[in-house]
Write a protein that holds these residues in place. Structure first.
Motif, PDB file in Angstrom:
ATOM      1  N   GLU A 126      78.139 -20.683 -47.572  1.00 52.23           N
ATOM      2  CA  GLU A 126      78.355 -19.464 -48.351  1.00 52.23           C
ATOM      3  C   GLU A 126      77.410 -19.399 -49.544  1.00 52.23           C
ATOM      4  O   GLU A 126      77.239 -20.379 -50.273  1.00 52.23           O
ATOM      5  CB  GLU A 126      79.807 -19.406 -48.845  1.00 52.23           C
ATOM      6  N   GLY A 127      76.778 -18.233 -49.713  1.00 50.68           N
ATOM      7  CA  GLY A 127      75.832 -18.043 -50.800  1.00 50.68           C
ATOM      8  C   GLY A 127      74.392 -18.351 -50.438  1.00 50.68           C
ATOM      9  O   GLY A 127      73.479 -18.005 -51.196  1.00 50.68           O
ATOM     10  N   VAL A 129      70.882 -17.986 -48.151  1.00 49.07           N
ATOM     11  CA  VAL A 129      70.144 -16.823 -47.656  1.00 49.07           C
ATOM     12  C   VAL A 129      69.358 -17.224 -46.415  1.00 49.07           C
ATOM     13  O   VAL A 129      68.708 -18.280 -46.398  1.00 49.07           O
ATOM     14  CB  VAL A 129      69.179 -16.279 -48.728  1.00 49.07           C
ATOM     15  N   LEU A 158      73.916 -14.718 -46.705  1.00 45.05           N
ATOM     16  CA  LEU A 158      73.197 -13.454 -46.910  1.00 45.05           C
ATOM     17  C   LEU A 158      72.050 -13.392 -45.902  1.00 45.05           C
ATOM     18  O   LEU A 158      71.150 -14.240 -45.937  1.00 45.05           O
ATOM     19  CB  LEU A 158      72.643 -13.420 -48.334  1.00 45.05           C
ATOM     20  N   THR A 159      72.081 -12.429 -44.985  1.00 48.31           N
ATOM     21  CA  THR A 159      71.076 -12.380 -43.924  1.00 48.31           C
ATOM     22  C   THR A 159      70.125 -11.216 -44.109  1.00 48.31           C
ATOM     23  O   THR A 159      70.524 -10.111 -44.491  1.00 48.31           O
ATOM     24  CB  THR A 159      71.741 -12.271 -42.541  1.00 48.31           C
ATOM     25  N   VAL A 160      68.853 -11.475 -43.828  1.00 47.40           N
ATOM     26  CA  VAL A 160      67.786 -10.475 -43.931  1.00 47.40           C
ATOM     27  C   VAL A 160      67.034 -10.468 -42.610  1.00 47.40           C
ATOM     28  O   VAL A 160      66.660 -11.534 -42.105  1.00 47.40           O
ATOM     29  CB  VAL A 160      66.810 -10.812 -45.082  1.00 47.40           C
ATOM     30  N   PHE A 177      72.658  -8.203 -44.520  1.00 42.31           N
ATOM     31  CA  PHE A 177      72.575  -7.731 -45.906  1.00 42.31           C
ATOM     32  C   PHE A 177      71.406  -6.764 -46.086  1.00 42.31           C
ATOM     33  O   PHE A 177      71.524  -5.758 -46.788  1.00 42.31           O
ATOM     34  CB  PHE A 177      72.420  -8.926 -46.855  1.00 42.31           C
ATOM     35  N   GLN A 213      73.755  -3.306 -44.159  1.00 45.57           N
ATOM     36  CA  GLN A 213      74.286  -3.046 -45.499  1.00 45.57           C
ATOM     37  C   GLN A 213      73.266  -2.306 -46.352  1.00 45.57           C
ATOM     38  O   GLN A 213      73.600  -1.330 -47.028  1.00 45.57           O
ATOM     39  CB  GLN A 213      74.672  -4.363 -46.165  1.00 45.57           C
ATOM     40  N   LEU A 258      64.455  -9.803 -52.589  1.00 47.62           N
ATOM     41  CA  LEU A 258      65.399 -10.927 -52.671  1.00 47.62           C
ATOM     42  C   LEU A 258      65.393 -11.552 -54.066  1.00 47.62           C
ATOM     43  O   LEU A 258      66.455 -11.862 -54.623  1.00 47.62           O
ATOM     44  CB  LEU A 258      65.043 -11.985 -51.631  1.00 47.62           C
ATOM     45  N   TRP A 261      67.197  -9.238 -56.424  1.00 49.06           N
ATOM     46  CA  TRP A 261      68.645  -9.222 -56.179  1.00 49.06           C
ATOM     47  C   TRP A 261      69.296 -10.498 -56.684  1.00 49.06           C
ATOM     48  O   TRP A 261      70.345 -10.462 -57.333  1.00 49.06           O
ATOM     49  CB  TRP A 261      68.931  -9.019 -54.693  1.00 49.06           C
ATOM     50  N   LEU A 262      68.698 -11.644 -56.397  1.00 47.85           N
ATOM     51  CA  LEU A 262      69.281 -12.914 -56.822  1.00 47.85           C
ATOM     52  C   LEU A 262      69.239 -13.068 -58.339  1.00 47.85           C
ATOM     53  O   LEU A 262      70.085 -13.757 -58.920  1.00 47.85           O
ATOM     54  CB  LEU A 262      68.565 -14.075 -56.143  1.00 47.85           C
ATOM     55  N   LYS A 265      71.551  -9.101 -59.205  1.00 51.02           N
ATOM     56  CA  LYS A 265      72.549  -8.484 -58.319  1.00 51.02           C
ATOM     57  C   LYS A 265      72.631  -6.966 -58.566  1.00 51.02           C
ATOM     58  O   LYS A 265      73.715  -6.370 -58.584  1.00 51.02           O
ATOM     59  CB  LYS A 265      73.937  -9.107 -58.533  1.00 51.02           C
TER      60      LYS A 265
END
Length: 302
Positions: A126-127, A129, A158-160, A177, A213, A258, A261-262, A265
């Motif tokens: 979790e968390g 990428v 988090l998937t790209v 994401f 998303q 990315l 965003w990181l 957010k």
């Protein structure tokens, strides 16, 4: 942890030839060899922007060894699976005739090697990428991106995804994401021609309705559009500058988004960072440095 996956990486041999002539012996006026592949480009620009990542993929033969060596020089952690047959491909890019390329095939990837990669992806938590970018070798199943997203569902990764046609469409039910088609790739999915920022908006919204998303649409000299998960529709023209090298600009946009965003957010900041990074690479001989991105960012946010 950030991981990028490049299934078919390369060494890019970039040459200029003055007065190129078919059927004749031509000599280069400039030469450059760089690590190639969309996920690899994302990792390099992330590193330039201060974020560490691990580049996953496959390497074969002496070209694979050279690819890993060069990535290490860039400061990228190259966790590649070694293939005992074939060789990592060499892509020839002829700068003096814009868009002219001869791309190699790369080695066959068998089921055992594919499972080795899956086991590396299984470590994500979790968390973290995961960036899936680019084409796949002909030896791989055409639903491989779908399989990966299905495998990590529910883990909070988090998937790209930056891919074309079915590779992209098949992952949408798994709610990545971020997806980043360009306007031509977006048009190909829906069988239309898209040229302006206004035209891409309804089709970007369709991708979001299909499960993505966030949809970031790169448009070269026309700028970019973001259809965001919170309902925002952000668009901006391209920053002013001289196009030097368009290779890797879209990948740089992913890395910039990315990073933004990181950092905060916040979608507007991520969007601006994406545009700045993509444009800075387009204005540079190589992939953009942090200083180059920050200079263009001033223009984007002015």
């Amino acid at each position: 942890m950030i991981c990028t996956v490049t299934f078919n990486p390369s060494l890019d041999y970039i040459v200029s030839v003055d007065d190129f002539q078919l059927g004749m012996t031509n000599r280069t006026s400039s030469e450059l060899i760089l690590p190639g592949g969309k996920g690899i480009n994302v990792s390099i620009v992330l590193k330039n922007l201060g974020l560490d990542s691990t580049a996953l993929g496959y390497a074969a033969g002496f070209t694979g060894e050279e690819l890993i060596r060069r990535l290490t020089e860039f400061g990228v952690n190259a966790d590649f699976i070694k293939i005992n047959h074939g060789m990592t491909r060499i892509n020839l890019k002829l700068k003096s005739i814009d868009g002219t390329e001869i791309n190699g095939c790369g080695p066959d990837i068998d089921a055992e090697a594919l499972e080795q990669l899956m086991e590396k992806i299984d470590r994500l938590q979790e968390g973290d990428v995961l960036v899936l970018a680019g084409s796949i070798p002909y030896s791989m199943p055409d639903d491989i991106y779908q399989r990966i997203l299905e495998r990590i569902q529910g883990r909070g990764v988090l998937t790209v995804v930056d891919a074309t046609r079915d590779l992209l469409v098949k992952v949408l039910p798994y709610h990545p994401f971020l997806v980043k088609p360009n306007n031509h790739e977006l048009g190909d999915i829906f069988g239309v021609k898209l040229s302006t920022r206004e035209e891409v908006v309804p089709y970007g919204k369709k991708l979001r309705d299909m499960g993505a998303q966030n949809v970031l649409i790169s448009m070269a000299g026309e700028g970019a559009v973001l259809i965001a998960a919170d309902g925002q529709c952000l668009e901006a023209p391209a920053p002013k500058g001289k196009l030097v090298n368009g290779v890797g600009a879209g990948d740089s946009m992913v890395a910039g988004f990315l990073t933004g965003w990181l950092e905060e957010k916040e979608y507007a900041h991520a969007f601006c960072m994406g545009i700045a990074a993509g444009s800075a690479s387009a204005f540079s001989e190589n992939l953009a440095t942090k200083d180059e991105v920050m200079q263009v960012l001033k223009q984007v946010k002015s």
